[in-house]
Design a protein around this motif. Structure first.
Motif, PDB file in Angstrom:
ATOM      1  N   GLU A 277      12.817   0.325   5.776  1.00 26.56           N
ATOM      2  CA  GLU A 277      11.815   0.660   6.781  1.00 26.56           C
ATOM      3  C   GLU A 277      10.463   0.178   6.273  1.00 26.56           C
ATOM      4  O   GLU A 277      10.107   0.416   5.128  1.00 26.56           O
ATOM      5  CB  GLU A 277      11.774   2.172   6.998  1.00 26.56           C
ATOM      6  N   ILE A 278       9.726  -0.514   7.123  1.00 27.33           N
ATOM      7  CA  ILE A 278       8.380  -1.002   6.813  1.00 27.33           C
ATOM      8  C   ILE A 278       7.394  -0.181   7.644  1.00 27.33           C
ATOM      9  O   ILE A 278       7.611   0.022   8.845  1.00 27.33           O
ATOM     10  CB  ILE A 278       8.232  -2.498   7.172  1.00 27.33           C
ATOM     11  N   TYR A 279       6.311   0.281   7.019  1.00 27.09           N
ATOM     12  CA  TYR A 279       5.317   1.118   7.697  1.00 27.09           C
ATOM     13  C   TYR A 279       4.005   0.354   7.879  1.00 27.09           C
ATOM     14  O   TYR A 279       3.577  -0.380   6.991  1.00 27.09           O
ATOM     15  CB  TYR A 279       5.060   2.389   6.884  1.00 27.09           C
ATOM     16  N   ASN A 280       3.372   0.529   9.029  1.00 25.71           N
ATOM     17  CA  ASN A 280       2.073  -0.064   9.325  1.00 25.71           C
ATOM     18  C   ASN A 280       0.996   1.022   9.295  1.00 25.71           C
ATOM     19  O   ASN A 280       0.843   1.770  10.258  1.00 25.71           O
ATOM     20  CB  ASN A 280       2.094  -0.736  10.700  1.00 25.71           C
ATOM     21  N   PRO A 281       0.221   1.114   8.193  1.00 25.36           N
ATOM     22  CA  PRO A 281      -0.805   2.137   8.105  1.00 25.36           C
ATOM     23  C   PRO A 281      -2.132   1.722   8.742  1.00 25.36           C
ATOM     24  O   PRO A 281      -3.095   2.482   8.710  1.00 25.36           O
ATOM     25  CB  PRO A 281      -0.983   2.299   6.592  1.00 25.36           C
ATOM     26  N   THR A 282      -2.192   0.525   9.315  1.00 28.77           N
ATOM     27  CA  THR A 282      -3.450   0.010   9.842  1.00 28.77           C
ATOM     28  C   THR A 282      -3.693   0.465  11.274  1.00 28.77           C
ATOM     29  O   THR A 282      -2.844   1.091  11.899  1.00 28.77           O
ATOM     30  CB  THR A 282      -3.464  -1.539   9.798  1.00 28.77           C
ATOM     31  N   ASP A 283      -4.842   0.084  11.799  1.00 24.41           N
ATOM     32  CA  ASP A 283      -5.199   0.381  13.189  1.00 24.41           C
ATOM     33  C   ASP A 283      -4.878  -0.788  14.118  1.00 24.41           C
ATOM     34  O   ASP A 283      -5.296  -0.798  15.269  1.00 24.41           O
ATOM     35  CB  ASP A 283      -6.697   0.689  13.285  1.00 24.41           C
ATOM     36  N   SER A 284      -4.133  -1.772  13.611  1.00 23.34           N
ATOM     37  CA  SER A 284      -3.851  -2.983  14.381  1.00 23.34           C
ATOM     38  C   SER A 284      -2.355  -3.177  14.589  1.00 23.34           C
ATOM     39  O   SER A 284      -1.544  -2.773  13.765  1.00 23.34           O
ATOM     40  CB  SER A 284      -4.382  -4.214  13.636  1.00 23.34           C
ATOM     41  N   ILE A 285      -2.002  -3.854  15.673  1.00 22.27           N
ATOM     42  CA  ILE A 285      -0.627  -4.297  15.882  1.00 22.27           C
ATOM     43  C   ILE A 285      -0.408  -5.484  14.954  1.00 22.27           C
ATOM     44  O   ILE A 285      -1.229  -6.400  14.908  1.00 22.27           O
ATOM     45  CB  ILE A 285      -0.393  -4.714  17.350  1.00 22.27           C
ATOM     46  N   ILE A 286       0.677  -5.471  14.206  1.00 29.66           N
ATOM     47  CA  ILE A 286       0.977  -6.543  13.259  1.00 29.66           C
ATOM     48  C   ILE A 286       2.148  -7.364  13.792  1.00 29.66           C
ATOM     49  O   ILE A 286       3.212  -6.818  14.097  1.00 29.66           O
ATOM     50  CB  ILE A 286       1.338  -5.985  11.871  1.00 29.66           C
ATOM     51  N   ILE A 287       1.938  -8.674  13.921  1.00 29.64           N
ATOM     52  CA  ILE A 287       3.010  -9.607  14.276  1.00 29.64           C
ATOM     53  C   ILE A 287       3.676 -10.006  12.963  1.00 29.64           C
ATOM     54  O   ILE A 287       3.008 -10.408  12.010  1.00 29.64           O
ATOM     55  CB  ILE A 287       2.454 -10.834  15.012  1.00 29.64           C
ATOM     56  N   LEU A 288       4.998  -9.913  12.898  1.00 27.79           N
ATOM     57  CA  LEU A 288       5.717 -10.019  11.625  1.00 27.79           C
ATOM     58  C   LEU A 288       6.177 -11.421  11.223  1.00 27.79           C
ATOM     59  O   LEU A 288       6.812 -11.566  10.186  1.00 27.79           O
ATOM     60  CB  LEU A 288       6.936  -9.094  11.655  1.00 27.79           C
ATOM     61  N   ASN A 289       5.867 -12.458  11.976  1.00 31.14           N
ATOM     62  CA  ASN A 289       6.447 -13.768  11.671  1.00 31.14           C
ATOM     63  C   ASN A 289       6.038 -14.337  10.315  1.00 31.14           C
ATOM     64  O   ASN A 289       6.686 -15.246   9.820  1.00 31.14           O
ATOM     65  CB  ASN A 289       6.138 -14.772  12.790  1.00 31.14           C
ATOM     66  N   ARG A 290       5.005 -13.814   9.669  1.00 27.69           N
ATOM     67  CA  ARG A 290       4.615 -14.291   8.334  1.00 27.69           C
ATOM     68  C   ARG A 290       5.053 -13.329   7.223  1.00 27.69           C
ATOM     69  O   ARG A 290       4.611 -13.454   6.088  1.00 27.69           O
ATOM     70  CB  ARG A 290       3.114 -14.517   8.274  1.00 27.69           C
ATOM     71  N   TYR A 291       5.923 -12.378   7.546  1.00 25.57           N
ATOM     72  CA  TYR A 291       6.408 -11.399   6.570  1.00 25.57           C
ATOM     73  C   TYR A 291       7.883 -11.664   6.278  1.00 25.57           C
ATOM     74  O   TYR A 291       8.668 -11.895   7.191  1.00 25.57           O
ATOM     75  CB  TYR A 291       6.237  -9.980   7.101  1.00 25.57           C
ATOM     76  N   PHE A 292       8.244 -11.596   5.005  1.00 28.47           N
ATOM     77  CA  PHE A 292       9.599 -11.921   4.568  1.00 28.47           C
ATOM     78  C   PHE A 292      10.093 -10.901   3.555  1.00 28.47           C
ATOM     79  O   PHE A 292       9.302 -10.321   2.804  1.00 28.47           O
ATOM     80  CB  PHE A 292       9.635 -13.305   3.901  1.00 28.47           C
ATOM     81  N   LEU A 293      11.394 -10.716   3.520  1.00 25.87           N
ATOM     82  CA  LEU A 293      12.051  -9.965   2.455  1.00 25.87           C
ATOM     83  C   LEU A 293      12.749 -10.967   1.563  1.00 25.87           C
ATOM     84  O   LEU A 293      13.401 -11.891   2.051  1.00 25.87           O
ATOM     85  CB  LEU A 293      13.069  -8.983   3.035  1.00 25.87           C
ATOM     86  N   ARG A 294      12.580 -10.803   0.265  1.00 23.24           N
ATOM     87  CA  ARG A 294      13.279 -11.645  -0.714  1.00 23.24           C
ATOM     88  C   ARG A 294      14.153 -10.705  -1.533  1.00 23.24           C
ATOM     89  O   ARG A 294      13.649  -9.807  -2.188  1.00 23.24           O
ATOM     90  CB  ARG A 294      12.266 -12.375  -1.599  1.00 23.24           C
TER      91      ARG A 294
END
Length: 163
Positions: free
Chosen positions: A40-57
């Motif tokens: 599970e990934i959590y977004n603590p920010t005040d913005s909507i985050i688009i995930l296309n630049r996030y990866f799991l290795r």
């Protein structure tokens, strides 16, 4: 003097309590029996985050070369994003936003959650689907490790990683 110390303590407490986390992080690691695995990934920010630049290795059994999985979708402010093994129980799949066969860890597999800092868009499934090697591309990118479980390249043996 007591009044000055009380004021300093109050200000320090306010700053500490109101310090805002500015980046996504792994908020839950689920390792159940068989294929019941999820992150599970959590977004603590005040913005909507688009995930296309996030990866799991994922470094299976401490391997030096990771499996790479691109996250696809959005995380709303204060929200979570769950990625699970596609053969997990229905209860896990119902809570999932994305599935991947690469979500198959067993306690001794380091996992890195990274963000590509280069201002480019990558479609890792397209790279792999055309016989390309995503590691060749990742070697040219500037990555920021946002969160990590375990130590890549190190197999902790049967004892797992200390928490």
């Amino acid at each position: 003097m007591k009044k000055l110390l009380l004021t300093v303590f109050t200000v320090a407490s306010y700053v500490t309590v109101n310090a805002q986390c500015t980046e996504l992080y792994i908020s839950e690691y689920v390792e159940g029996w068989s294929n019941n695995k999820a992150l599970e990934i959590y977004n603590p920010t005040d913005s909507i985050i688009i995930l296309n630049r996030y990866f799991l290795r994922m470094f299976t059994n401490g391997a030096p070369t990771p499996l790479i999985h691109q996250l696809i979708g959005l995380i709303y402010p204060g929200g979570t994003f769950v990625i699970a093994n596609p053969n997990a129980d229905l209860a896990i799949l119902t809570a999932s936003d994305q599935t991947s066969n690469k979500i198959n860890f067993n306690g001794d597999d380091p996992i890195q959650f990274v963000k590509v800092l280069n201002n480019i868009n990558i479609d890792i499934d397209s790279i792999e689907g055309h016989g390309g090697n995503p590691h060749d591309i990742f070697d040219t990118l500037q990555l920021d490790t946002l969160d990590q479980i375990g130590i890549p390249g190190v197999d902790p043996g049967n004892q797992g990683y200390s928490v």
